[in-house]
Design a protein around this motif. Structure first.
Motif, PDB file in Angstrom:
ATOM      1  N   ASP A 266      46.433  86.627  30.710  1.00  0.00           N
ATOM      2  CA  ASP A 266      46.641  87.008  32.111  1.00  0.00           C
ATOM      3  C   ASP A 266      45.616  88.025  32.571  1.00  0.00           C
ATOM      4  OD1 ASP A 266      48.809  85.336  32.154  1.00  0.00           O
ATOM      5  OD2 ASP A 266      50.279  86.922  31.773  1.00  0.00           O
ATOM      6  N   PHE A 267      45.312  88.989  31.717  1.00  0.00           N
ATOM      7  CA  PHE A 267      44.309  89.999  32.077  1.00  0.00           C
ATOM      8  C   PHE A 267      42.930  89.362  32.265  1.00  0.00           C
ATOM      9  CE2 PHE A 267      40.963  92.896  30.533  1.00  0.00           C
ATOM     10  CZ  PHE A 267      41.068  93.889  31.483  1.00  0.00           C
ATOM     11  N   LEU A 268      42.553  88.458  31.359  1.00  0.00           N
ATOM     12  CA  LEU A 268      41.251  87.809  31.468  1.00  0.00           C
ATOM     13  C   LEU A 268      41.176  86.907  32.695  1.00  0.00           C
ATOM     14  CD1 LEU A 268      40.544  86.904  27.721  1.00  0.00           C
ATOM     15  CD2 LEU A 268      39.606  88.795  29.054  1.00  0.00           C
ATOM     16  N   GLU A 269      42.273  86.227  33.035  1.00  0.00           N
ATOM     17  CA  GLU A 269      42.279  85.387  34.234  1.00  0.00           C
ATOM     18  C   GLU A 269      42.133  86.236  35.500  1.00  0.00           C
ATOM     19  OE1 GLU A 269      45.739  83.001  34.210  1.00  0.00           O
ATOM     20  OE2 GLU A 269      44.940  81.535  32.769  1.00  0.00           O
ATOM     21  N   LEU A 270      42.751  87.408  35.496  1.00  0.00           N
ATOM     22  CA  LEU A 270      42.603  88.310  36.646  1.00  0.00           C
ATOM     23  C   LEU A 270      41.153  88.755  36.797  1.00  0.00           C
ATOM     24  CD1 LEU A 270      43.793  90.048  38.904  1.00  0.00           C
ATOM     25  CD2 LEU A 270      44.323  91.798  37.191  1.00  0.00           C
ATOM     26  N   GLN A 271      40.511  89.124  35.696  1.00  0.00           N
ATOM     27  CA  GLN A 271      39.116  89.523  35.757  1.00  0.00           C
ATOM     28  C   GLN A 271      38.222  88.357  36.187  1.00  0.00           C
ATOM     29  OE1 GLN A 271      38.254  92.728  35.412  1.00  0.00           O
ATOM     30  NE2 GLN A 271      40.434  93.139  35.061  1.00  0.00           N
ATOM     31  N   LEU A 272      38.528  87.153  35.695  1.00  0.00           N
ATOM     32  CA  LEU A 272      37.747  85.978  36.077  1.00  0.00           C
ATOM     33  C   LEU A 272      37.898  85.681  37.562  1.00  0.00           C
ATOM     34  CD1 LEU A 272      35.971  83.568  35.309  1.00  0.00           C
ATOM     35  CD2 LEU A 272      38.047  82.330  34.680  1.00  0.00           C
ATOM     36  N   THR A 273      39.109  85.844  38.099  1.00  0.00           N
ATOM     37  CA  THR A 273      39.322  85.618  39.526  1.00  0.00           C
ATOM     38  C   THR A 273      38.492  86.577  40.364  1.00  0.00           C
ATOM     39  OG1 THR A 273      41.576  84.878  39.053  1.00  0.00           O
ATOM     40  CG2 THR A 273      41.075  85.487  41.322  1.00  0.00           C
ATOM     41  N   ARG A 274      38.415  87.817  39.943  1.00  0.00           N
ATOM     42  CA  ARG A 274      37.600  88.792  40.672  1.00  0.00           C
ATOM     43  C   ARG A 274      36.120  88.418  40.618  1.00  0.00           C
ATOM     44  NH1 ARG A 274      40.377  94.471  38.521  1.00  0.00           N
ATOM     45  NH2 ARG A 274      42.388  94.188  39.589  1.00  0.00           N
ATOM     46  N   GLN A 275      35.658  87.950  39.476  1.00  0.00           N
ATOM     47  CA  GLN A 275      34.261  87.565  39.368  1.00  0.00           C
ATOM     48  C   GLN A 275      33.955  86.324  40.192  1.00  0.00           C
ATOM     49  OE1 GLN A 275      31.952  89.446  37.992  1.00  0.00           O
ATOM     50  NE2 GLN A 275      33.575  90.915  37.509  1.00  0.00           N
ATOM     51  N   LEU A 276      34.902  85.389  40.268  1.00  0.00           N
ATOM     52  CA  LEU A 276      34.695  84.221  41.114  1.00  0.00           C
ATOM     53  C   LEU A 276      34.589  84.624  42.576  1.00  0.00           C
ATOM     54  CD1 LEU A 276      37.144  81.636  39.501  1.00  0.00           C
ATOM     55  CD2 LEU A 276      34.655  81.627  39.399  1.00  0.00           C
ATOM     56  N   GLU A 277      35.415  85.567  42.990  1.00  0.00           N
ATOM     57  CA  GLU A 277      35.327  86.051  44.372  1.00  0.00           C
ATOM     58  C   GLU A 277      33.991  86.729  44.626  1.00  0.00           C
ATOM     59  OE1 GLU A 277      37.762  89.059  47.399  1.00  0.00           O
ATOM     60  OE2 GLU A 277      38.523  88.617  45.392  1.00  0.00           O
ATOM     61  N   ASN A 278      33.535  87.531  43.664  1.00  0.00           N
ATOM     62  CA  ASN A 278      32.229  88.160  43.823  1.00  0.00           C
ATOM     63  C   ASN A 278      31.116  87.118  43.884  1.00  0.00           C
ATOM     64  OD1 ASN A 278      33.489  90.636  43.694  1.00  0.00           O
ATOM     65  ND2 ASN A 278      33.140  90.901  41.508  1.00  0.00           N
ATOM     66  N   GLY A 279      31.254  86.016  43.116  1.00  0.00           N
ATOM     67  CA  GLY A 279      30.253  84.963  43.148  1.00  0.00           C
ATOM     68  C   GLY A 279      30.176  84.283  44.501  1.00  0.00           C
ATOM     69  N   ARG A 280      31.309  84.066  45.131  1.00  0.00           N
ATOM     70  CA  ARG A 280      31.295  83.459  46.474  1.00  0.00           C
ATOM     71  C   ARG A 280      30.610  84.374  47.477  1.00  0.00           C
ATOM     72  NH1 ARG A 280      36.736  82.250  45.334  1.00  0.00           N
ATOM     73  NH2 ARG A 280      37.389  83.826  46.841  1.00  0.00           N
ATOM     74  N   VAL A 337      33.067  93.137  53.007  1.00  0.00           N
ATOM     75  CA  VAL A 337      33.795  92.133  52.223  1.00  0.00           C
ATOM     76  C   VAL A 337      34.735  91.333  53.107  1.00  0.00           C
ATOM     77  CG1 VAL A 337      35.456  91.822  50.347  1.00  0.00           C
ATOM     78  CG2 VAL A 337      33.583  93.457  50.092  1.00  0.00           C
ATOM     79  N   SER A 338      35.427  92.006  54.042  1.00  0.00           N
ATOM     80  CA  SER A 338      36.366  91.320  54.915  1.00  0.00           C
ATOM     81  C   SER A 338      35.657  90.296  55.804  1.00  0.00           C
ATOM     82  CB  SER A 338      37.113  92.348  55.770  1.00  0.00           C
ATOM     83  OG  SER A 338      37.959  91.717  56.698  1.00  0.00           O
ATOM     84  N   CYS A 339      34.511  90.673  56.369  1.00  0.00           N
ATOM     85  CA  CYS A 339      33.779  89.744  57.242  1.00  0.00           C
ATOM     86  C   CYS A 339      33.262  88.541  56.458  1.00  0.00           C
ATOM     87  CB  CYS A 339      32.624  90.475  57.926  1.00  0.00           C
ATOM     88  SG  CYS A 339      33.132  91.729  59.118  1.00  0.00           S
ATOM     89  N   LEU A 340      32.738  88.767  55.271  1.00  0.00           N
ATOM     90  CA  LEU A 340      32.216  87.653  54.475  1.00  0.00           C
ATOM     91  C   LEU A 340      33.339  86.721  54.032  1.00  0.00           C
ATOM     92  CD1 LEU A 340      29.552  89.494  52.271  1.00  0.00           C
ATOM     93  CD2 LEU A 340      29.156  88.023  54.249  1.00  0.00           C
ATOM     94  N   GLN A 341      34.501  87.274  53.694  1.00  0.00           N
ATOM     95  CA  GLN A 341      35.622  86.425  53.304  1.00  0.00           C
ATOM     96  C   GLN A 341      36.122  85.593  54.477  1.00  0.00           C
ATOM     97  OE1 GLN A 341      38.388  89.236  51.641  1.00  0.00           O
ATOM     98  NE2 GLN A 341      37.620  88.972  49.556  1.00  0.00           N
ATOM     99  N   LYS A 342      36.173  86.182  55.662  1.00  0.00           N
ATOM    100  CA  LYS A 342      36.607  85.419  56.843  1.00  0.00           C
ATOM    101  C   LYS A 342      35.622  84.307  57.171  1.00  0.00           C
ATOM    102  CE  LYS A 342      39.124  89.306  58.878  1.00  0.00           C
ATOM    103  NZ  LYS A 342      39.171  90.300  59.989  1.00  0.00           N
ATOM    104  N   MET A 343      34.332  84.577  56.999  1.00  0.00           N
ATOM    105  CA  MET A 343      33.350  83.526  57.247  1.00  0.00           C
ATOM    106  C   MET A 343      33.440  82.448  56.176  1.00  0.00           C
ATOM    107  SD  MET A 343      29.195  83.715  57.623  1.00  0.00           S
ATOM    108  CE  MET A 343      28.970  84.063  55.891  1.00  0.00           C
ATOM    109  N   ASP A 344      33.718  82.839  54.942  1.00  0.00           N
ATOM    110  CA  ASP A 344      33.805  81.858  53.864  1.00  0.00           C
ATOM    111  C   ASP A 344      34.966  80.893  54.083  1.00  0.00           C
ATOM    112  OD1 ASP A 344      33.312  80.569  51.459  1.00  0.00           O
ATOM    113  OD2 ASP A 344      34.460  81.997  50.278  1.00  0.00           O
ATOM    114  N   MET A 345      36.087  81.380  54.583  1.00  0.00           N
ATOM    115  CA  MET A 345      37.247  80.520  54.817  1.00  0.00           C
ATOM    116  C   MET A 345      37.212  79.848  56.176  1.00  0.00           C
ATOM    117  SD  MET A 345      40.239  83.335  55.587  1.00  0.00           S
ATOM    118  CE  MET A 345      41.413  82.051  55.951  1.00  0.00           C
TER     119      MET A 345
END
Length: 417
Positions: A266-280, A337-345
């Protein structure tokens, strides 16, 4: 060059790159190895291809070579960066080695036995579960012996993750037939004894404990629970005839180990999710930087189009914020971060874009900004592909055809390589 106590040959390790599989591997070279029949080695390698276990590091490939100026056998295993042997991690404390003193008869001195700092019982059960799992997989699923249960042949990853290294190395180097059932049965029984010896070394923290087994086991009996001491006694003295004889003693401790493993996942999946978000977010910033302020000598008007101008204003809105009162730079990472996430979605939320001279104000949505960015990047990709085709045709000595997409570029010399 050190001689391996387990395999009996001097060896060296190299970090190598496998060009066929495009991955890093560990190349272990055994100096002075004698040539063995190729069919036996191939049979062992074919059997090891099915070895897929989280606590095993089997041999993936093997070959003989004279490229080093001598006769060497090279074994290829998976590469695990940052790993160390169990001998270095758990058995290299000089205080434990000095505390484990032996008398003239080779027995553990009583005064030194009282001050030997032993490994904690929780760590011992954790290591026992991993080693027993690896041995059970080899005996039951692969129908082969491990033959490499030693402190120097077990890798430690992240302090407590174990991998039994060089599975199948002794069979390949010594030419042991794969179909020898009698030899395999004796070797499996020896694996259980080696597992008990390895646990004793782990508990005492030094290989000196093997010089007086009775005194060391007496120390283990005083320091650990009856279950752990009984398991080590059964393994060490050959009472256990199968690895399944150890399972009843493990009992409910397996569920504690499983719970710890799931928490780590679970800890590794949480870290991976954060890295995927940073990659986007990185991809969005890269695309935005590729389009904005780009000069096109072949198309001077490309930069002045409406969508490119809107993207520049959006870039200023995200990254070039200023304070309304003093005009000094205002940096807000949460806003970026908020503006980039809104544009991404592709959010339908509106935002106000203001030109640098404050003479133009536009209301647009994040979805429109995303559409403009995707369209501009697609155009750049098409122009890049057309330029590469035009460049290839130029160096091949052919003239571009009229219907070639390279017509998107103006006539003249092709872009520089």
């Amino acid at each position: 060059i050190r001689r391996s106590a387990t395999l009996g040959l001097p060896s060296l390790c190299y970090k190598a790159y496998n060009a066929r599989q495009q991955q890093w591997v560990l190349l272990r070279r055994f100096v002075g190895a004698s040539f063995q029949p190729a069919n036996e080695a191939i049979a062992h390698l074919d059997a090891l291809k099915e070895a897929d276990h989280p606590h095993l590091a089997p041999v993936r490939d093997a070959f003989y070579t004279q490229a080093f100026g001598d006769q060497s056998a090279c074994l290829v295993t998976d590469f695990y960066p940052g790993c160390a042997t169990m001998l270095l991690v758990h058995c290299s404390d000089p205080m434990k080695a000095s505390s484990f003193q032996l008398d003239a008869a080779g027995r553990l001195a009583p005064q030194s036995a009282k001050r030997v700092p032993l490994q904690s019982e929780h760590v011992m059960w954790n290591l026992l579960l991993q080693l027993a799992s690896a041995v059970r997989y080899c005996h039951a699923r692969l129908n082969r012996a491990v033959r490499a249960l030693g402190p120097s042949k077990v890798l430690v990853e992240d302090k407590q993750r174990l991998r039994v290294n060089l599975l199948g190395a002794r069979e390949i180097l010594c030419g042991i037939p794969a179909a020898d059932e009698d030899e395999s049965a004796v070797a499996k029984q020896q694996d259980l004894v080696d597992l008990g010896r390895l646990l004793l070394v782990l508990a005492c923290g030094t290989p000196l404990a093997l010089q007086d087994l009775n005194a060391a086991m007496e120390l283990v009996g005083r320091s650990y629970s009856k279950d752990l001491a009984s398991v080590m006694h059964q393994l060490l003295y050959g009472v256990s005839k199968s690895i399944y004889d150890v399972m009843p003693a493990i009992g409910a401790r397996f569920f504690d180990h499983l719970c710890e493993s799931q928490l780590r996942v679970d800890f590794l999946e949480l870290q991976l999710t954060r890295q995927l978000e940073n990659g986007r977010l990185l991809r969005l910033i890269s695309k935005l930087s590729t389009v904005c302020e780009r000069e096109m000598p072949s198309e001077p008007s490309w930069t002045d189009s409406t969508d490119r101008q809107m993207l520049r204003l959006f870039r200023d809105f995200v990254f070039h914020q200023t304070d309304s009162s003093g005009g000094f730079p205002w940096i807000d990472l949460a806003h970026i971060v908020s503006c980039l996430q809104k544009m991404d979605m592709g959010s339908q939320q509106r935002l106000c874009l203001v030109s640098r001279d404050s003479q133009q104000v536009m209301l647009v949505t994040y979805a429109e900004v995303k559409q403009w960015l995707d369209s501009c990047c697609a155009q750049l990709n098409k122009l890049m592909e057309a330029g590469m085709r035009q460049q290839a045709e130029f160096y091949c000595g052919t003239q571009p055809q009229a219907d070639n997409p390279a017509a998107a570029w103006s006539e003249g010399p092709p872009p520089s390589a």
